[in-house]
Design an enzyme around this catalytic site. Structure first.
Site: not given
Length: 757
Positions: A441-443
C-alpha cells in the site's frame, strides 16, 4: 566573465547543447511534473550534492513530545490497547470491539493532525508517529484504523486545500468521529498508474436538495479502500470532464478530488475485502449517476483538475509517518520478543541465543530495529520543522517496510514452531501476515524503489537538473536559453568538482573525506560517489535513464542507504553516545557500507557504455576491495544486546505496548526476567558440574530460596514456550475459540517423571 564572453558562450557553445539536451534529458509529463514539485527537499539534497554538511544534520533538534502528547500516550493510547484482545479481534469479531470504536472517537484519535481550533488534537508529526507505533506493537488493526484518517485522507486535504466553509464544517466532525473518512483512489484499471483512472465525473446541471444546481455527475468503481465499509465520507479521486464548457474552454479538466457523503443516492459501500487475514475495515465502493454540487470539490471550483497535486502533496508527508511507524514497532517487537525467547529457549542444555546460526538473524533484527527507528525519528524531526520531503518519505516507506519484512522473517525462523502455531499465545503471526499489506500500500515497493526514489531524487535533489529541465520546457526560447546557460555551466562546474571529490575520497578509501568521525567520512565518500555516478548516468543515458529501472533502482538504493545510515549516526549523537549503543551503530554501518559497495559495483558492471564504466570504476572503485559486512565478533556482540536485560535493549524497544498480564509476549517477558534472576545459581551449578537443580536438591546443595528461584524460572519458561491447541469443534465455522485454550501437552513435571521412569 565579461558580457561579451557570456554572449559568445551562449550563442556558440550553449545553444547547440541546448538543442541536444531538449532531446537527451528526460521529458516531464504533467503528471511527473506535479509529483516532482510536490513537497520539498531537505537532508536528501545535501546527500545528493555529494558533499553533505554534517554540522547541518547534527544541529537538527531531536524529535520530542510535549507534556500533553506524552500524557496522551500514557493515558488514552494505553487504555485503548488494554481494551483490545487482538486474538478476539482477528478470529472472533473480525473487527475492533464496539467499545474500542467509541473510545477512538471520544478521544479524537482520528483528529491527531487536525488543529485544536477545529476540535482536533493538533499533535506534532512525532507524536502522531509515536501513537501509531505503540498501537502497532499491540494491534495492527487498531493502528491501521487510526493511521488512515491521519495520513492520506480527506482531513489533511481539507486542512491544506479546502475552502473556509469546508474546513469549518468537516474538520470538527472528522476530529470527533462524527464523520469516518476514507480515500478512494485505486480502481481495477488504475493501481500505481493513477493517470489511467477511468472513474469519471461530468460537469452538468442537476437537482440537489430540490434546487437546480451546477455540479458533477459521477460514476466510479474503487477497491482496496481502507475504512470504506464503515465510512460516512469518501474523498474521491476521478477524471473530470466539461463537455458543455460550463466551467471554461477546457473539456478534459483532469484528476479532481471531491467529498462524497456515503448516504448520497447512487453510492454503494459496506462490502469488505479480507487482506491477508487482516481485519481492519477495507473494501470496495461504487457510484452510479451520483450527483454532487460543485462545492463538494475539495477547494471548490479553483481546485478542479488539481487532484494529482493534492494527492502527491499529502503523500509527501503521510507516507513518511504511517507505515514507517508500523515498521519501527514491528522490528522493535521482534527484537524484544525474539531476544527474550532465544535466551530462555534451550537446546542441548544451551540457550539457542548462544548458537552462532541464531546470533546472525538476532543481530540483523537488532540492527534493523535501531536503524528504522533512527530514520523515523529523523524524518519526524524534519516534518516538525516544516519540511515535506517527498523523496525521504518514499525512502522511508519502501525501506522501512522491506527491513520489517526481513526482521519478521528472521524472528519467525528463530521461534520455529512457536511462531507458526496460531492462537492467543502467538505474538508474531498477526505481524507476519500484515507485512505484505505494508509492502503493497501507499505506493508498492517495486514501483517506489525502481521509479520514484531516484526518479524524483535525481531531479529534486540535484543542485541544477530541475533548473535545466524548466529552462528546456520554457515556451519562450530566448528566456529558456538564457536560464539554461546559467544552469548548465553551473552543472558543469558541479560535475568537475564532484569528479575530483569522488576521486580523492575513493583513492584514499574515505580517510581524506570530511566528517566528525570515521563513519561520517565513509558516508561522505559514498555521497560523492553517488553524485558522480548520477551525473555520468544522466550524461550518457539522458531520457533513456527513465527506462533503465534496474540502474535507477541501484542509484536510489545508494541515496536511501546514505539517508538511513546518516539517521543512525544522528540518533547515536542525540542519545548521548552510549558505549553499548556504539555496537549497534558499528553493525548498521558495516552492513550499510557493504550494501553501498554492492550497489556501486552493480551500477558499473551493468552500465551500457563500457568506456564510461571503466572511467566510473577508476574514479569510485579503484582498488576493487570488497567490504564483507559485520564481522562475526561484531555480530555476536550485537546479538547479545537483544538477549541481555540492559539499558541498550530498553532503548532499542522503548515506546512499545507490552501487556504484562496477558498474552504470549507477557509470558516470555516474565520468563526472561526470572531466567536472568536465576542465572547466578545456574552458573554455580555448572561450575560444580551438577546437571540439574533437582540433582542439587538431592545432594542438599541449595537452600529453599534458591530452589524457589530456580523452580519459578523453570515454570515460567515452560509456560512461555507453550503453544495453543484447540478442540476440533473450535476450528469449524461458527465456533467460539477459547481466549485461553487449555493445552493437552504435558507439564514440565510430567515430562520429567516420564524421563525418570
Amino acid at each position: 566573465m565579461s558580457e561579451h564572453h557570456v554572449t559568445f558562450r551562449r550563442r556558440w557553445i550553449t545553444a547547440p547543447i541546448f538543442r541536444w539536451a531538449a532531446h537527451a534529458l528526460p521529458n516531464m509529463s504533467e503528471t511527473e511534473r506535479v509529483a516532482i514539485e510536490a513537497g520539498d527537499v531537505w537532508w536528501d539534497r545535501d546527500l545528493f550534492s555529494g558533499n553533505p554538511e554534517w554540522s547541518s544534520l547534527l544541529s537538527v533538534p531531536p524529535a520530542h513530545l510535549s507534556a500533553e502528547e506524552q500524557a496522551f500516550l500514557d493515558g488514552p493510547v494505553n487504555d485503548l490497547c488494554r481494551m483490545i484482545d487482538d486474538w478476539q479481534v482477528q478470529f472472533e469479531l473480525f473487527d475492533l470491539p464496539p467499545e474500542a470504536w467509541t473510545f477512538i472517537k471520544q478521544n479524537r484519535f482520528f483528529g491527531m493532525i487536525i488543529p485544536k481550533e477545529f476540535g482536533g488534537l493538533g499533535f506534532s508529526a512525532y507524536a502522531h508517529s509515536e501513537v501509531i507505533r505503540k498501537l502497532s506493537s499491540h494491534s495492527v488493526t487498531a493502528a491501521v484504523t487510526v493511521m488512515v484518517p491521519n495520513s492520506l485522507g480527506p482531513g489533511e486535504l481539507i486542512l491544506h486545500f479546502g475552502t473556509a466553509a469546508q474546513r469549518q464544517y468537516y474538520l470538527p466532525r472528522l476530529a470527533d468521529g462524527r464523520e469516518i473518512p476514507c480515500f478512494g483512489l485505486t480502481s481495477p484499471e488504475a493501481g500505481s498508474d493513477a493517470a489511467s483512472m477511468i472513474d469519471r465525473g461530468v460537469v452538468c446541471w442537476g437537482e440537489y436538495d430540490g434546487k437546480r444546481t451546477l455540479g458533477i455527475r459521477l460514476n466510479w468503481s474503487k477497491r482496496y479502500i481502507t475504512l470504506c465499509p464503515v465510512a460516512t465520507l469518501i474523498g474521491l479521486a476521478f477524471e473530470l470532464y466539461d463537455p458543455e464548457h460550463l466551467l471554461g474552454a477546457k473539456e478534459d479538466i483532469g484528476i479532481t478530488v471531491a467529498l462524497v457523503p456515503t448516504d448520497t443516492p447512487g453510492v454503494t459501500t459496506g462490502r469488505r475485502h479480507y487482506p491477508a487475514h487482516q481485519v481492519f475495515q477495507n473494501g470496495p465502493t461504487q457510484g452510479v449517476d451520483v450527483f454532487l454540487p460543485l462545492d463538494h470539490v475539495i477547494g471548490g471550483k479553483d481546485q478542479v483538475g488539481q487532484g494529482w497535486k493534492l494527492l502527491m502533496t499529502a503523500l509527501a508527508a503521510g507516507r513518511g509517518i504511517s507505515l514507517p511507524s508500523l515498521s519501527a514497532a514491528g522490528a522493535a517487537l521482534c527484537a524484544r520478543t525474539t531476544g527474550a525467547y532465544a535466551r530462555i529457549r534451550e537446546q542441548f542444555h544451551v540457550p539457542i541465543a548462544r548458537f552462532e546460526g541464531v546470533e546472525v538473524p538476532l543481530a540483523r533484527i537488532a540492527g534493523a530495529a535501531y536503524l528504522i527507528d533512527a530514520a523515523r525519528r529523523l524524518t519526524c524531526a524534519g516534518l516538525d520543522q516544516g519540511h515535506r520531503p517527498a523523496v525521504i518519505a518514499a525512502i522511508m516507506k519502501a525501506h522501512a517496510t522491506e527491513r520489517l519484512r526481513q526482521a519478521v522473517n528472521d524472528a519467525m525462523d528463530i521461534h520455529g514452531g512457536k511462531g507458526v502455531i496460531d492462537g492467543p499465545l502467538n505474538y508474531l503471526g498477526a505481524l507476519y501476515r500484515a507485512v505484505p499489506v505494508a509492502i503493497t500500500v501507499e505506493g508498492a515497493n517495486i514501483l517506489t524503489r525502481n521509479l520514484m526514489i531516484f526518479g524524483q531524487g535525481a531531479i529534486r535533489c540535484h543542485p541544477h537538473l530541475l533548473d535545466e529541465m524548466r529552462a528546456l520546457a520554457d515556451p519562450d526560447r530566448a528566456r529558456g536559453l538564457d536560464a539554461f546557460d546559467k544552469a548548465f555551466w553551473a552543472h558543469v562546474g558541479h560535475t568537475i568538482r564532484t569528479a575530483a571529490r569522488a576521486t580523492w575520497r575513493s583513492w584514499t578509501r574515505g580517510r581524506a573525506a570530511p566528517g566528525p568521525g570515521r563513519h561520517y567520512r565513509q558516508l561522505s565518500r559514498y555521497a560523492a560517489a553517488l553524485a558522480f555516478l548520477a551525473d555520468m548516468a544522466l550524461l550518457v543515458l539522458g531520457g533513456a535513464l527513465k527506462r533503465k529501472e534496474m540502474l535507477s533502482a541501484r542509484l536510489g538504493d545508494m541515496l536511501s542507504e546514505l539517508y538511513l545510515l546518516s539517521a543512525v549516526l544522528k540518533r547515536f549523537e542525540d542519545e548521548g553516545r552510549a558505549p553499548t549503543d556504539a555496537i549497534l551503530v558499528d553493525y548498521c554501518m558495516a552492513a550499510g557500507l557493504k550494501t553501498l559497495e554492492i550497489s556501486v559495483d552493480e551500477i558499473i558492471a551493468n552500465f551500457p557504455s563500457r568506456p564510461m564504466a571503466w572511467l566510473m570504476r577508476a574514479v569510485v572503485r579503484p582498488d576493487r576491495r570488497r567490504r564483507l559486512g559485520p564481522s562475526d565478533d561484531l555480530t555476536r556482540r550485537c546479538a547479545e544486546l537483544a538477549t541481555e536485560p540492559t539499558a541498550t535493549r530498553d532503548r532499542l524497544t522503548a515506546g512499545l505496548y507490552l501487556d504484562a498480564e496477558r498474552g504470549g509476549a507477557a509470558l516470555v517477558e516474565r520468563a526472561f526476567a526470572l531466567t536472568h534472576q536465576a542465572e547466578p545459581i545456574r552458573r554455580w551449578l555448572r561450575d560444580a558440574k551438577i546437571h540439574t537443580w533437582r540433582d542439587a536438591v538431592a545432594k542438599g546443595s541449595l537452600n529453599e530460596a534458591e530452589i524457589a528461584t530456580l523452580k519459578a524460572a523453570d515454570d515460567a519458561v515452560h509456560r512461555a514456550i507453550m503453544v495453543d491447541d484447540f478442540a476440533p469443534a473450535e476450528l469449524k465455522p461458527g465456533r467460539t475459540v477459547q481466549k485461553e485454550p487449555k493445552s493437552s501437552q504435558p507439564t514440565r513435571d510430567q515430562r520429567q517423571a516420564v524421563r525418570s521412569t
